[in-house]
Design an enzyme around this catalytic site. Structure first.
Site: not given
Lengths: 905, 905
Positions: B22, B91, B100, B102, B335, B451, B576, B631, B770, B789, B791-794, B857, B877
């Site tokens: 602001k 303000r 809203g 603050m 803004r 799941h 998979r 895989r 992973e 590759s 395996g960012t989940n694991d 992946c 990639y």
């Protein structure tokens, strides 16, 4: 261009990497002027090139020709020269001794012509043909990969035809015929003629030695002995000398002092008219070495003189192989000799007194593993024993007692003064009281990393686990061995945690005098102290002086704390609090979990708090003046509840109106309620679930209660004029924000207690580094932590992504077999992966907070190799089980002496 | 010394960090010469110092005095000057808009004297007293933390006394009385007098704005909007202008173009004789902005001119707040305006055409999240709906169909052309066929990482999960809502995956034209293509040109592969193979697990091989000419068997002769055998157990069978003249030795198939990264891997040490609440911890093998923020679910345009 071949005159004992142990020591002896048959060594580099490319390096052939030429010139004979042949042996020789694992071919240079020349040389047709038949036999087996049975059968047939069972009875004609038979075997089995060209024989043999580096038995041996797989072997080509030319010849082995006790003297064996293989084959009984004096005094005197020379030169016990050929002594091998753990300590200190080595060197020459061996009681080796089963040697030692099948009973019986062995299918945290009470633990299931094994090792308690031959019937309080022997509660058994053996009845036990020394029961300066105790005292005292690493203990009870202190611990590095939630206190934990609303939860916590406080009072008192690191509750709450599957079955059966446990309807209702809670808390992967700091953040008041108990206990001691040094450790932190939350809560409670008691507690708040992310963000975490303690067990689990519980059963043995691990990463820290996290966290933690105190409290804290790594990284302390404290002290001292990058060997 | 206060003439729009949005924009407008009431801004730095130290910086008071003095001078009045008061508003204004959240206090400067001066100034007693009463009310609530109800009740009472319900009916006397009442409330509730000193009022208000940064609702909002917690707020002190001085005054909001469609025109609202709060409070209905032309033509014309100026200046849609005080227009705020996803694309391209921005800028102004929103079908907003439950909005979209309670039935009905919604308590991998067949998935249990949720998001399928109000009765194929509504199999329901709502009956659905475009059903160059489709086409085409990151898809079936290709995937990054073991094939897996001996095992594998081969033929055909990363089997074998607890209960009941499942004795025997296997394979922590490469090393032939199926499928395609590009990926590698083992086996099989078919397959063998240790030893692993590759989940699970399955239920919400995470690390990659592993592995892998191909992946491959990180690290990639491919393409393009270190906002 590398040099691939070294004459014995060119090498020395420091070139073991390149020339192997045997080659380096033959060179050393040659240069000392000792009578070594001439020869040369082909390097491990040549071997490795061959193993990598499948071919000898191109320059090797010319270098070998050159050195062979020099050897022939020196000997005045050519290899396989028909009228006067030079014969050579081709022997393996790796950096580390791998006895019996690798190949040797003797008598190379013999063929149908040179055998005549050898007969003339030796003055014996029989000897020459016997040597020739041995060559074909060894060459066939070793080089051509023919099943040795073919040769043995033919030899047997020849003996039978002669009507004898000694090959000495075969005469030159028999042996000549056998040579023909053996050649036929080679033809049939290998599909080729036995090579008659001497140089071809030699080249084949060299290649066979190279290949034997990767023979399955060699791979297995290396794995067991933790010898790296990429060292390769050197090959020694040595002019043959013969101990089998008559009774004025012979062969023997000797030690410069007793490898069992360390005492100086004449220790060894001698066999007349024989070669080295005959000693191994046990063809005839050997004579004690002393008798050589009568047989051949000049050779005996020369041998003694050489032994003195070698011991002075190597400044250590040496073992020796020698051959006497027609009264001429030849040295075939020497090396620093293996010895028992006790002898290692005695010899090391004896050598100081002889002025051969200094105390630093003496400390570097004994190992923590040797010290550990000396700390276990043993069964009397000569006693009669009736073995009824064999399990895994999970925790060494010898224990005798009455078999008992549940922990409470074990505790009762122990309290009434009876020695008991706790026998279970497997143990769980509820068996802790029984395990403490028992002399030893025997289980029929679970491997070396099972609960029983891990806890027993931690306590230094004898344990045999996974004795699958035993059928344990808990209900009827008995077990049945495979041979039908039944052992009922109260029957005496003996278990050997060093071998895994289970014996019926009492086997006499010898206590460890080294433990008695550490316990303060033997004064090392008194006359009653044995040489061993004096030696251990001398070594460990020096290690203590030298080491930079402090040593703490992992201990959860006053008793363990006291022992740890006697054993030299400089504090407690890990006081787990979970056992404080077991036994009778489990009811409160159950209440806590089932609590509906804050009031019920507070009531449960309020009931636990004074109990915890008393625990801490005991431990802080035992460790007065030394730091005690208390870890807040780590395991998930459902560990304190019954197993989901068991309870589900129980409830289903009860609901169906059947089953063993038909309780009243109250019980059924309670079980149902419990089952709901168990289901709610059930986790697919509890190791990765709601535990540690997560629990502290999710269950309001839980960590607060623990901190309050700690603070009040410390304040009470302070008021009594004592000096508690409290470190509060938050487990399983992965992000600094987690720690900040708990730290702020803890500091608030500490401040309250300080205010209400008027005692300045000076407690620190820090964290375990056991989650990989914690190590990777250690710089941030150090901003909120006053100390770090590496939980290397979890760090290993999460760093590798396998759980210790599941690992052994499922695939660990396969991994060891495949060589993926040389040793379990739970046993010895994986330096490259997990170790890298330790290094990163230490460096970045200290960069953010220069006075950060950093230790390790995983089981690796008591592992020699790991201790050397921790010393290198520069940790402040290691913490291990009380029983391992002396081992850690010694290894920390060795690490300081040997320096950075060392391992424990 | 920092400068804590900026006059509006001193700032500009680039100083948002310091002056807040602001303040920066007020300064910008001031400098553009627009009519902004004079004022100044107190910086975020002052706020942060205050929040850290609990006190304003010492210099602040003097700086404020100085700027206030200047303001007073400019206005020719002093703050609260009794005869002619300057009033100011105070303000908040943070960097990011937090509507809203603050505090604001208006009319500062009024007291019992200056209220008179104001009355004179304004020519209205009523106005002056109403302003005064508003000040006390706002000040009381905001600064003194008094419950607003007290004031509301008093106001209500005054109106009742007057017999009205409009406060406009209260006259100056009523308001004067109300001021007294309000002062009393302050006295009673705050225990102090309302401060009459104008400067004190102002200082109090500034401090209250600072404090409001850490109000709970603000913290919550920031967390939801992913706004960092340490930015602080600026405070704007502005001379008051009044829109409530009569019908020639008023207040309004306006957009420079339609934020819903992007169309240019006059969009806004105006309210005569009112202040901003009145618009919000909805006291009267606003007028469309167009009507201002009739009310006040000069002001209207000026406003339009200003709007044009602003849009040209900001080169974007602006929103505006303005006030007209007695025909004089004042700009109170501007803004860059929020807009719908569709408008964002339209406006971005419109602005190119207007020559205001270039295409790079246009791409940077739309987000992947906006594109994703445009890809979901929606329910017609105007349709009648009967909502019967609300669950979690697990996977957006709108789906209508007949409720079906098991997957096979769902598949049958779908095959016969019926639209179905699969309703389950929770789903498991066996429900895959049902999920594929269904329009949407509804579960009564499980959260956003259950799941059902994860798989549905992966498929781009609508999913509402954890609708706990529903009682799902699978056995009787029905569910009951809380209101008693019963839905039986075949009854039509509608589920809204964007809101989580569940409706009874059919709600009309509008398909996504953006999806139709990506599917190739709409030609963007044709006339029928909407502006939106044209805009999306234009933007995504440019993103494709710019991006360095390739985008692949995670797809396991030919159908998914084809869709991915249509959506622009440049290959499959993760195929998979576990679904290939489900359904009818489960019998073979069971045989494999129960196999006694090599023959039975081989038979089971031989039965699976041709089935797998056919799967691969389909996928390779769909992706002809593009790389497909397959895989090898990852999940533990027991996932293909029944649950331990369920089966234990079943067997126990059967053995007791009771239970629902009284099968024949054959069944009982089979179940018993199965239970043994389940027990044997049971793992305490399956995530850390026998899976991935471990399985491949422990179960002989398993990976070999898969490699053979892959190789034969590829050879078949090659023979048909196609161009399969196969990459074989080994999961869960932690040590290079593991990979070497499997790689050697795979290469052997590939060579065999190449030889037997005569086809050169050119297949690569690589690994997932992973396991943390794999990242830490990536230099070694790259020696054996042709690609990586992530395996960012694991990697997230193991790096943080928590399992995705257990996390949500147990503690995740608590962690979000405590601010330990701003966002789940499973949703957006944790750059500091897990990201560091990604960085280490990429750098060290490429150092060891410069041509190493590196991708990702895990689910993060489709997350905008994570994509920017992967672009920064320089991966080759990302691979994500087919439905996310367009999002990833766009974000990869944005990352390339915006540059390193960017995030997706």
């Amino acid at each position: 261009m590398p040099k691939y071949v070294y004459d014995f005159t060119e090498g020395n004992r420091d070139l073991k990497d390149l020339l192997g142990g045997k080659g380096a020591n033959l060179a050393e002896m040659t240069n000392l002027g000792l009578p070594v048959p001439p020869g040369f060594t082909i390097t491990t580099e040549a071997c490795n090139t061959y193993l990598e490319t499948g071919d000898e390096p191109t320059e090797l052939r010319d270098e070998v020709s050159e050195h062979l030429g020099a050897l022939e010139k020196e000997m005045g004979r050519k290899l396989g020269q028909p009228d006067d042949p030079l014969l050579v042996s081709v022997r393996s020789g790796a950096k580390f001794s791998m006895p019996g694992m690798m190949e040797t071919v003797l008598n190379i240079g013999l063929n149908d012509e040179s055998v005549q020349g050898l007969a003339k040389q030796a003055g014996s047709e029989r000897f020459a043909w016997d040597s020739y038949r041995r060559l074909i036999q060894m060459f066939g087996k070793t080089v051509l990969d023919i099943d040795g049975d073919h040769f043995e059968e033919a030899l047997e047939a020849a003996k039978q035809a002669k009507g004898t069972d000694s090959d000495l009875d075969l005469d030159e004609n028999d042996l000549r015929a056998l040579v023909d038979t053996f050649k036929g075997i080679v033809r049939d089995q290998a599909g080729r003629e036995f090579p008659t060209d001497p140089r071809e024989q030699m080249d084949f043999a060299v290649r066979a030695v190279f290949d034997s580096w990767n023979a399955p038995r060699a791979i297995l041996y290396r794995r067991q002995e933790r010898i790296p797989a990429d060292l390769g072997t050197a090959v020694n080509v040595v002019a043959m000398v013969f101990g089998n030319l008559g009774m004025d010849s012979g062969t023997g082995v000797a030690f410069t002092r007793d490898p069992g006790s360390g005492q100086q003297g004449i220790y060894g064996d001698y066999l007349q008219n024989a070669q080295g293989e005959d000693v191994v084959a046990g063809v005839r009984n050997t004579l004690p070495l002393e008798q050589l004096e009568e047989i051949d005094k000049p050779a005996f005197d020369q041998l003694l003189e050489i032994m003195k020379t070698l011991e002075d030169h190597y400044r250590d016990l040496c073992d020796i192989e020698f051959t006497i050929e027609r009264n001429k002594l030849w040295m075939l091998q020497t090396r620093v000799g293996k010895r028992t753990a006790g002898a290692a300590f005695r010899i090391a200190t004896q050598l100081i007194d002889q002025g051969l080595i200094d105390i630093d060197e003496a400390v570097s020459r004994v190992t923590g593993d040797q010290l550990a061996q000396l700390m276990f009681p043993r069964f009397d080796a000569d006693a009669d024993k009736e073995q009824i089963a064999k399990g895994m040697n999970a925790s060494p030692g010898a224990a005798v007692g009455k078999a008992v099948f549940d922990s409470d009973r074990a505790e009762q019986m122990a309290n009434s003064g009876e020695a008991v062995i706790l026998v279970r299918r497997e143990t769980n945290p509820d068996d802790l009281n029984g395990m403490i009470a028992a002399q030893g633990v025997l289980t029929s299931r679970g491997g070396k990393t099972s609960h029983a094994a891990v806890v027993a090792r931690g306590m230094g308690k004898t344990c045999v686990c996974g004795a699958e031959e035993l059928d344990v019937d808990l209900k009827n309080r008995k077990f049945t061995a495979r041979d039908g022997t039944v052992v009922e509660e109260g029957d005496v058994i003996s278990i050997d945690g060093t071998s895994g053996a289970v014996y019926l009845g009492e086997v006499p036990v010898q206590p460890s005098e080294v433990v008695q020394y550490f316990e303060g029961e033997i004064d090392p300066d008194s006359d009653e102290a044995s040489d061993l105790v004096k030696a251990v005292h001398r070594v460990i005292s020096h290690a203590d002086e030298k080491r930079q690493l402090k040593v703490r203990a992992n201990a959860d009870t006053p008793e363990d704390s006291e022992r740890a202190r006697r054993f030299g611990a400089q504090g407690i590095g890990l006081c787990r609090t979970e056992h404080m939630f077991l036994g009778e206190r489990r009811q409160h934990v159950e209440r806590l979990i089932l609590a509906e609303g804050d009031d019920e939860r507070h009531a449960a916590l309020d009931a636990l708090e004074p109990l915890q406080r008393e625990d801490f009072v005991g431990i802080f008192t035992a460790m007065d003046g030394l730091p005690v690191t208390v870890r807040l509750l780590d395991p998930p709450l459902h560990e304190f509840l019954p197993d989901l599957t068991d309870l589900s079955v129980k409830v289903s059966l009860a609901e169906a109106g059947v089953g063993a446990d038909k309780g009243g309807s109250d019980d059924v209702e309670r079980d149902g309620k419990l089952l709901d809670a168990v289901r709610r808390l059930h986790e697919a992967n509890p190791m990765l679930g709601l535990r540690g700091v997560r629990l502290g953040l999710v269950v309001p008041g839980l960590f607060g209660m623990q901190v309050k108990a700690i603070a009040e206990a410390a304040a009470q001691l302070k008021a009594e004029g004592k000096d508690p040094r409290v470190e509060i450790m938050v487990p399983l932190v992965g992000a600094v924000q987690e720690l900040e939350n708990i730290r702020d809560e803890a500091r608030g409670i500490l401040a309250e207690v300080q205010e209400s008691t008027g005692q300045d507690l000076g407690a620190l708040v820090g964290t375990m580094i056991e989650v990989p992310r914690a190590a990777l963000t250690a710089g941030q975490i150090a901003e909120a932590a006053e100390f770090f303690s590496f939980g290397t067990n979890d760090l290993t689990q999460m760093g590798w992504g396998f759980s210790r519980d599941d690992v052994e059963a499922a695939f660990f043995s396969r991994y060891l077999e495949l060589g993926i691990f040389g040793v379990s990463p739970f046993e010895s820290l994986d330096r490259e992966g997990v170790g890298r996290l330790v290094r990163i966290a230490t460096e970045e933690g200290r960069a953010a907070r220069p006075d950060l105190h950093v230790g390790v409290c995983g089981e690796h804290g008591g592992d020699p190799d790991s201790i050397h790594f921790f010393a290198e990284v520069g940790l402040d302390y290691v913490s291990c089980s009380p029983f391992r404290v002396p081992v850690a002290r010694l290894e920390a001292g060795r690490a300081a002496i040997v320096g950075a990058g060392s391992d424990s060997r």
